[in-house]
Design an enzyme around this catalytic site. Structure first.
Site, short mmCIF file in Angstrom:
data_model
loop_
_atom_site.label_atom_id
_atom_site.label_comp_id
_atom_site.label_asym_id
_atom_site.label_seq_id
_atom_site.Cartn_x
_atom_site.Cartn_y
_atom_site.Cartn_z
N HIS A 85 3.05 6.79 -6.82
CA HIS A 85 2.21 7.93 -7.22
C HIS A 85 3.07 9.20 -7.22
O HIS A 85 3.04 10.00 -8.16
CB HIS A 85 1.04 8.05 -6.24
CG HIS A 85 -0.10 8.87 -6.75
ND1 HIS A 85 -1.27 9.02 -6.05
CD2 HIS A 85 -0.26 9.61 -7.87
CE1 HIS A 85 -2.09 9.80 -6.73
NE2 HIS A 85 -1.50 10.17 -7.84
N GLU A 128 -6.15 7.79 -1.50
CA GLU A 128 -5.85 6.41 -1.13
C GLU A 128 -6.15 5.41 -2.25
O GLU A 128 -5.68 4.28 -2.21
CB GLU A 128 -6.65 6.02 0.13
CG GLU A 128 -6.28 6.78 1.39
CD GLU A 128 -4.82 6.60 1.79
OE1 GLU A 128 -4.25 5.54 1.50
OE2 GLU A 128 -4.26 7.53 2.39
N TYR A 166 -10.95 6.83 3.25
CA TYR A 166 -10.41 5.47 3.07
C TYR A 166 -11.46 4.56 2.44
O TYR A 166 -11.17 3.79 1.53
CB TYR A 166 -9.97 4.87 4.41
CG TYR A 166 -8.65 5.41 4.90
CD1 TYR A 166 -7.46 4.92 4.35
CD2 TYR A 166 -8.58 6.39 5.87
CE1 TYR A 166 -6.24 5.40 4.79
CE2 TYR A 166 -7.36 6.88 6.31
CZ TYR A 166 -6.20 6.38 5.77
OH TYR A 166 -4.99 6.86 6.19
N HIS A 212 0.83 -1.21 0.00
CA HIS A 212 0.00 0.00 0.00
C HIS A 212 0.87 1.26 0.00
O HIS A 212 0.73 2.14 -0.86
CB HIS A 212 -0.92 -0.01 1.22
CG HIS A 212 -1.72 1.24 1.39
ND1 HIS A 212 -3.04 1.32 1.01
CD2 HIS A 212 -1.39 2.46 1.86
CE1 HIS A 212 -3.47 2.55 1.25
NE2 HIS A 212 -2.49 3.27 1.77
N GLU A 213 1.76 1.35 0.98
CA GLU A 213 2.57 2.57 1.10
C GLU A 213 3.46 2.74 -0.12
O GLU A 213 3.69 3.86 -0.58
CB GLU A 213 3.42 2.55 2.37
CG GLU A 213 2.62 2.59 3.67
CD GLU A 213 1.63 3.74 3.76
OE1 GLU A 213 1.83 4.77 3.11
OE2 GLU A 213 0.62 3.57 4.48
N HIS A 243 1.85 4.62 -2.80
CA HIS A 243 1.94 6.09 -2.67
C HIS A 243 3.29 6.59 -3.20
O HIS A 243 3.37 7.64 -3.84
CB HIS A 243 1.82 6.52 -1.20
CG HIS A 243 0.45 6.37 -0.61
ND1 HIS A 243 -0.68 6.85 -1.23
CD2 HIS A 243 0.04 5.82 0.55
CE1 HIS A 243 -1.74 6.60 -0.46
NE2 HIS A 243 -1.33 5.96 0.62
#
Ligand SMILES: [Zn+2]
Length: 685
Positions: A477, A499, A609, A470-471, A474
């Site tokens: 991105h 998110e 979220y 998940h992180e 980011h």
């Protein structure tokens, strides 16, 4: 640290590839550089703000502001990031102080009526009609932000708003600093920690009388609540965890909520939530309330079923261990029995499973998957300058052009005083420099995964692998966005969309092929047995009802505090726990005082979220699941349509481009085990 010269440099300039960040600053340098930074930034604002109406042009107004923003952002991040990661307490303190001063300065600059006036003049000029689309968006955004700061209102009101904003930024920093610096621990005997694996017990520090120290940091808190079979131990830890910084943060929170409501009212909004949501996909607190209520209603029967299963497990466990059965689910029982559901109903043994996820194997597999999917190549930089020996730096190139697009740091293990959650920090925005060359993007992933010990490598729980994926989403991105303006770089999209790209990538840790690529037994080198893998994948449905109802509780607490004046956080949280989740909050605790999101830029936006999951599931099921989860063409479409624009486009436009139609809620509902009805879209779509 020279100020921007504005000189034209040719395209071969090393500046293009430069990581301007440095991590060897002393506390004194941090203080001095913060002062210098504000001084030279202010000069630009002064110059822009003193322009005559007739002289105002794109170059001397909009571009001047954009240029100084690039330099300011990089330096500001370099000065305020160490508060989260530096191993030295005095540097963390200096960085926190610098952050407070810079935040105050941010408020000052955002309230510059003279500068706002010049932007309004520019918009009125015919010249503004011929601006390129992103410059036009920047101009419109600055005017919008000016209005959101009340710069069109009487001076007296502006002064009030400014004073409130300054107070707010200091309060937010203090709220989270209190949580990060919390060093509370509880001493337990080995017996009191029954059920926890050996490697966990071995990793604990000891008190002088030989007891084991359990801190309230994630790598202690979560495993303990999941695995410790002594209810009294779980109760003590859960109570302490939700009482962290109770006194001080309770006061801060009250003040935060009051001041936010006052500011919203001065700006003509009914509530702080409505003020915040204007800039999001959701647009209003009413839309958010409807979204959360409808979802809670749909999930309620599922939650009831899951609670019945848990209560039954608890009854059996109490009989087995000779404990008194109180016929209820307590807050400290939740994670323990949710874990048992996974282990019994889905037969996933998390302790066995984690033996297949040594950190090194996960990292290698994860990086390979991202590179393949997004058409990127990563290189580990040897001897890079970093803030702690655990930290690594990678360079990222676009595979087809060979062009360097950015760099990222990985800081994966806990340390005292370090930021306590997992997050991605944008450090250097990927955007255009004053000479129109492109600045590479630099980001850091900060997490708190289990640290290796002399006897065992770092073995990740499956949910830690999910967090990692998940992180890192980011991070991608941040790196893949190619905005022109720093304001639209990286994850600067609508807050309730931010998110979605990362959530979408979480799906990879629930699919066979990527899981096999990210795992190998740390002793035997064997792959995860098929049977265990199948069970793991099925277990994604475990506890969906309770997990999501808890998310709804948190989102509703956040909405309640920011829509109702005089809401009591403890009372609101307790009521929603009963009503929505059906599990009471522990008396005497104050969960909202530990809820970092309320002071971490998520105020009135925690619902995001769940909201963004609608889009993440739509993107995943519509494209990747159909065309192949390792399909490079879809990966590139994703990079181009969703990651590339940063915030230079509205999220709904990016989604339409990637999906080839309007977004739908179907895949999201199905992922929660719910029946799909048509027309159940968030109204913003
Ligand atoms: Zn995230």
């Amino acid at each position: 640290m020279a100020p921007p010269t504005g000189n034209v440099v040719d395209s071969q300039s090393p500046r293009l590839l430069a990581n301007q960040l440095r991590w060897d600053l002393t506390a004194e340098q941090i203080e001095n550089m913060a002062a210098e930074l504000t001084e030279r930034t202010k000069l630009v604002y002064d110059r822009v703000g003193s322009q005559e109406q007739g002289e105002v042009s794109y170059e001397n107004t909009l571009k001047a502001l954009a240029d100084v923003e690039v330099e300011y952002t990089v330096h500001r991040n370099m000065l305020d990031f160490p508060q989260h990661v530096s191993p030295c307490k005095d540097i963390r303190a200096a960085s926190t102080e610098a952050d407070k001063k810079l935040s105050e300065f941010d408020v000052e600059m955002s309230m510059r009526q003279d500068v706002y006036q010049r932007i309004v003049w520019l918009q009125e000029k015919s010249e503004s009609a011929s601006l390129k689309p992103e410059a036009k968006r920047y101009l419109e955004r600055l005017i919008k932000l000016g209005k959101r700061n009340g710069l069109h209102l009487p001076e007296e009101t502006q002064e009030k708003i400014k004073a409130i904003k300054k107070k707010l930024s200091v309060l937010c920093i203090d709220f989270n600093k209190n949580l990060n610096e919390d060093t509370t621990y509880l001493p337990f005997s080995k017996e009191e920690l029954g059920g926890l694996p050996e490697d966990f017990l071995n990793s604990l520090e000891k008190t002088e009388d030989g007891k084991l120290k359990v801190t309230l940091k994630y790598p202690h808190y979560f495993p303990l609540l999941k695995k410790c079979y002594v209810p009294e131990t779980r109760r003590k830890v859960e109570e302490m965890f939700n009482s962290r910084c109770k006194e001080e943060n309770c006061l801060i929170l009250k003040e935060l909520v009051d001041l936010r409501a006052q500011k919203a009212s001065l700006l003509g909004f009914n509530t702080h939530a409505d003020f915040v949501l204007e800039m999001n996909m959701a647009k209003s607190s009413k839309t958010v309330a409807t979204f959360l209520d409808e979802l809670a209603q749909k999930l309620k029967p599922l939650g009831e079923k899951e609670r019945a299963v848990i209560l039954d497990l608890k009854k059996k466990e109490c009989e087995k261990r000779g404990l008194e059965f109180d016929n209820r689910i307590n807050a400290w029982d939740m994670r323990y029995y949710m874990n048992q559901v996974e282990e019994t109903k889905y037969s996933v043994d998390q302790n066995l499973l984690k033996e297949y996820f040594p950190m090194q194997v996960v990292t290698t597999g994860l990086l390979a998957i991202y590179q393949e999917l997004l058409g990127l190549t990563f290189h580990l930089e040897e001897k890079a300058q970093v803030w702690h020996e655990d930290v690594q730096l990678y360079t990222v190139k676009d595979t087809s052009s060979g062009e360097t697009i950015g760099k990222f740091y990985l800081d994966l293990y806990p340390r005292e005083g370090k930021y306590g959650h997992a997050a991605c920090f944008g450090l250097q925005p990927g955007c255009l420099l004053p000479d129109s060359s492109r600045q590479i993007s630099v980001a850091a992933m900060v997490a708190n995964f289990t640290k290796p010990t002399p006897d065992a490598p770092s073995l990740l729980q499956h949910d830690e692998v999910e967090t990692y994926f998940h992180e890192f989403g980011h991070v991608m991105h941040q790196l893949c966005s190619q905005a022109e303006f720093a304001m639209f770089s990286g994850t600067h999209v609508e807050r309730d969309f931010v998110e979605a790209p990362s959530q979408m990538l979480e799906n990879w840790v629930w699919e066979k092929e990527p899981l096999l690529r990210m795992s190998r037994h740390y002793k035997t080198g064997n792959p995860i047995p098929d049977e265990l893998l199948e069970k793991l994948i099925k277990s994604r449905q475990a506890n969906t009802g309770l997990f999501n109802l808890r998310q709804i509780v948190l989102a509703k607490v956040d909405q309640a505090l920011h829509t109702q004046t005089k809401a009591d956080p403890v009372e609101v949280f307790a009521r929603l726990c009963e009503e929505v989740l059906g599990v009471p909050a522990t008396p005497g605790t104050n969960m909202p005082a530990t809820f970092g999101h309320l002071a971490g830029g998520y105020d009135a936006q925690y619902y995001g979220y769940l909201w963004s999951e609608v889009y993440s599931m739509d993107m995943f099921h519509t494209r990747f699941k159909q065309e192949g989860i390792m399909n490079c063409k879809v990966g590139m479409d994703y990079r181009n349509c969703i990651l590339h624009p940063g915030g230079s486009m509205d999220a709904s436009d990016m989604l339409r481009k990637f999906l080839g139609r309007e977004p739908k809620q179907d895949a999201f509902l199905a992922s929660k085990g719910l029946k799909v009805e048509s027309n159940s879209l968030p109204s913003a779509c």
